[in-house]
Design an enzyme around this catalytic site. Structure first.
Site, PDB file in Angstrom:
ATOM      1  N   THR A 171      51.218  34.990   4.558  1.00  0.00           N
ATOM      2  CA  THR A 171      50.773  35.373   3.219  1.00  0.00           C
ATOM      3  C   THR A 171      50.694  36.880   3.073  1.00  0.00           C
ATOM      4  O   THR A 171      50.916  37.421   1.993  1.00  0.00           O
ATOM      5  CB  THR A 171      49.392  34.733   2.927  1.00  0.00           C
ATOM      6  N   SER A 206      53.563  30.637   8.606  1.00  0.00           N
ATOM      7  CA  SER A 206      53.139  30.331   9.983  1.00  0.00           C
ATOM      8  C   SER A 206      52.797  28.868  10.183  1.00  0.00           C
ATOM      9  O   SER A 206      52.613  28.430  11.320  1.00  0.00           O
ATOM     10  CB  SER A 206      51.981  31.227  10.416  1.00  0.00           C
ATOM     11  N   THR A 260      48.022  33.170   8.372  1.00  0.00           N
ATOM     12  CA  THR A 260      46.692  32.810   8.880  1.00  0.00           C
ATOM     13  C   THR A 260      46.651  31.390   9.460  1.00  0.00           C
ATOM     14  O   THR A 260      45.796  31.088  10.279  1.00  0.00           O
ATOM     15  CB  THR A 260      45.635  32.891   7.759  1.00  0.00           C
ATOM     16  N   ASP A 261      47.593  30.532   9.018  1.00  0.00           N
ATOM     17  CA  ASP A 261      47.461  29.105   9.357  1.00  0.00           C
ATOM     18  C   ASP A 261      47.460  28.824  10.856  1.00  0.00           C
ATOM     19  O   ASP A 261      46.672  28.014  11.344  1.00  0.00           O
ATOM     20  CB  ASP A 261      48.582  28.298   8.691  1.00  0.00           C
TER      21      ASP A 261
HETATM   22  N1  ASP Z   1      50.722  29.441   4.927  1.00  0.00           N
HETATM   23  C1  ASP Z   1      50.443  30.833   5.167  1.00  0.00           C
HETATM   24  C2  ASP Z   1      50.872  31.159   6.587  1.00  0.00           C
HETATM   25  O1  ASP Z   1      50.188  30.807   7.487  1.00  0.00           O
HETATM   26  C3  ASP Z   1      48.991  31.071   4.967  1.00  0.00           C
HETATM   27  C4  ASP Z   1      48.508  32.477   5.204  1.00  0.00           C
HETATM   28  O2  ASP Z   1      49.167  33.321   5.803  1.00  0.00           O
HETATM   29  O3  ASP Z   1      47.361  32.725   4.782  1.00  0.00           O
HETATM   30  O4  ASP Z   1      51.902  31.753   6.770  1.00  0.00           O
END
Ligand code: ASP
Length: 314
Positions: free
Chosen positions: A16, A62, A95-96
């Site tokens: 993100t 991610s 973050t995932d």
């Molecule tokens: N789906 C995103 C990822 O993990 C979520 C994020 O980065 O907050 O790439």
């Protein structure tokens, strides 16, 4: 940012933090990993003048992280950390699965210099994105501020040891924690306030980086819950899994039907361990006859640990 600090390499992997949405107010309908590491850095005025080099290792969401990308990232880290002109490395990530990547890197990469992971909960196009400040804090730490070493992550002003990191919230900007260990430090207005010692780097599974991830065994997570079915675990064994992490209830307790299936799996040579599906606390104690415990590790971290043990024959 001052230009007298050491050179920092920013390795981008997507997420993100590098995401863009068609509508600025959209915090969820965006494309993760749209921006390269160079675009990401160029968009942060506070980094103008900082001694940075960028490299995009991947541009992915991610949630799709895979073992081959982990090895590519770890080898890129080793390459840059070995350069005498490099003070430290920043890794931008989604973050995932940040906690899994952080845990993997902690256990595989010699990090005698700072390896600072960062991410964002809001896309780069949001009216108030969290990525730029997180990136500025990460560059600060990777440049050596506060004496940081080892694999750490900085998000929302808190620095977590990579080995302790866990994502607690699916939307809030302050989404991460170090569990019972607590954060290592806080970054406040460009000042690093240390709360406990930096993590020592002793990557027990560095040998995994010399292997081909295509040959790594399948390791899966099965959650225990009301009405859990041993057939779920039996099906994974039939599909060739070599390791199972049971995400147990409470202090790692496991439904009787899953427990029976886990015993059957062990007899077929499948490695099994128990973690807890609780947000914090892990598994405390090891009653006689219980399945091996993953201790403090979250189920996702325990899966990485079991995988690395199997890959390294530990
Ligand atoms: N789906 C995103 C990822 O993990 C979520 C994020 O980065 O907050 O790439």
């Amino acid at each position: 940012m001052q230009s007298s600090a050491g050179l920092v390499v920013v390795l981008g992997t997507g997420g993100t933090i590098a995401g863009t949405a068609p509508h600025p107010q959209d915090h969820t309908g965006y494309l993760a990993g749209a921006l390269s590491a160079a675009d990401l850095v160029a968009a942060v005025p506070a980094l103008a003048g900082a001694r940075l080099q960028t490299e995009s290792v991947a541009q992915m969401d991610s949630c799709d992280m895979d073992h081959a990308t982990w090895v590519r990232l770890a080898l890129a880290l080793e390459h840059h950390l070995a350069r005498p002109d490099v003070a430290g490395v920043v890794v931008t990530h989604g973050t995932d699965t940040l906690e899994e990547t952080a845990f993997f890197l902690h256990h595989t990469v010699w990090a005698r210099k700072p390896v600072v992971l960062t991410a964002a909960m809001r896309p780069a196009t949001a009216p108030s994105p969290d990525g730029p400040q997180n990136l500025v804090d990460a560059v600060l730490l990777a440049g050596g501020e506060g004496g940081a070493v080892g694999v750490v992550a900085v998000l929302a002003g808190a620095v977590h040891a990579g080995v302790d990191l866990r994502k607690l919230h699916g939307y809030r900007v302050d989404a991460f924690s170090s569990g019972d260990a607590g954060p290592l430090a806080l970054v406040q207005d460009g000042v690093v306030r240390c709360l406990r010692p930096w993590p020592a780097s002793a990557p027990a599974f560095a040998a995994a980086l010399q292997t081909d991830p295509a040959d790594w065994p399948a390791v899966d997570i099965v959650t225990s819950h009301a009405g859990a079915r041993g057939a779920t675990l039996d099906a994974l064994v039939a599909a060739g899994t070599k390791g199972i992490v049971l995400a147990g209830t409470g202090n790692g307790s496991v439904h009787t039907s899953l427990l029976a299936a886990a015993r059957r799996a062990q007899k077929q040579g499948v490695a099994v361990c128990r973690a807890s599906r609780c947000i914090a606390g892990g598994v405390v104690g090891a009653p006689v006859g219980a399945l091996p415990s993953a201790g403090d590790a979250t189920p996702a971290q325990a899966r990485v640990q079991l995988l690395l043990k199997l890959v390294c024959g530990a």
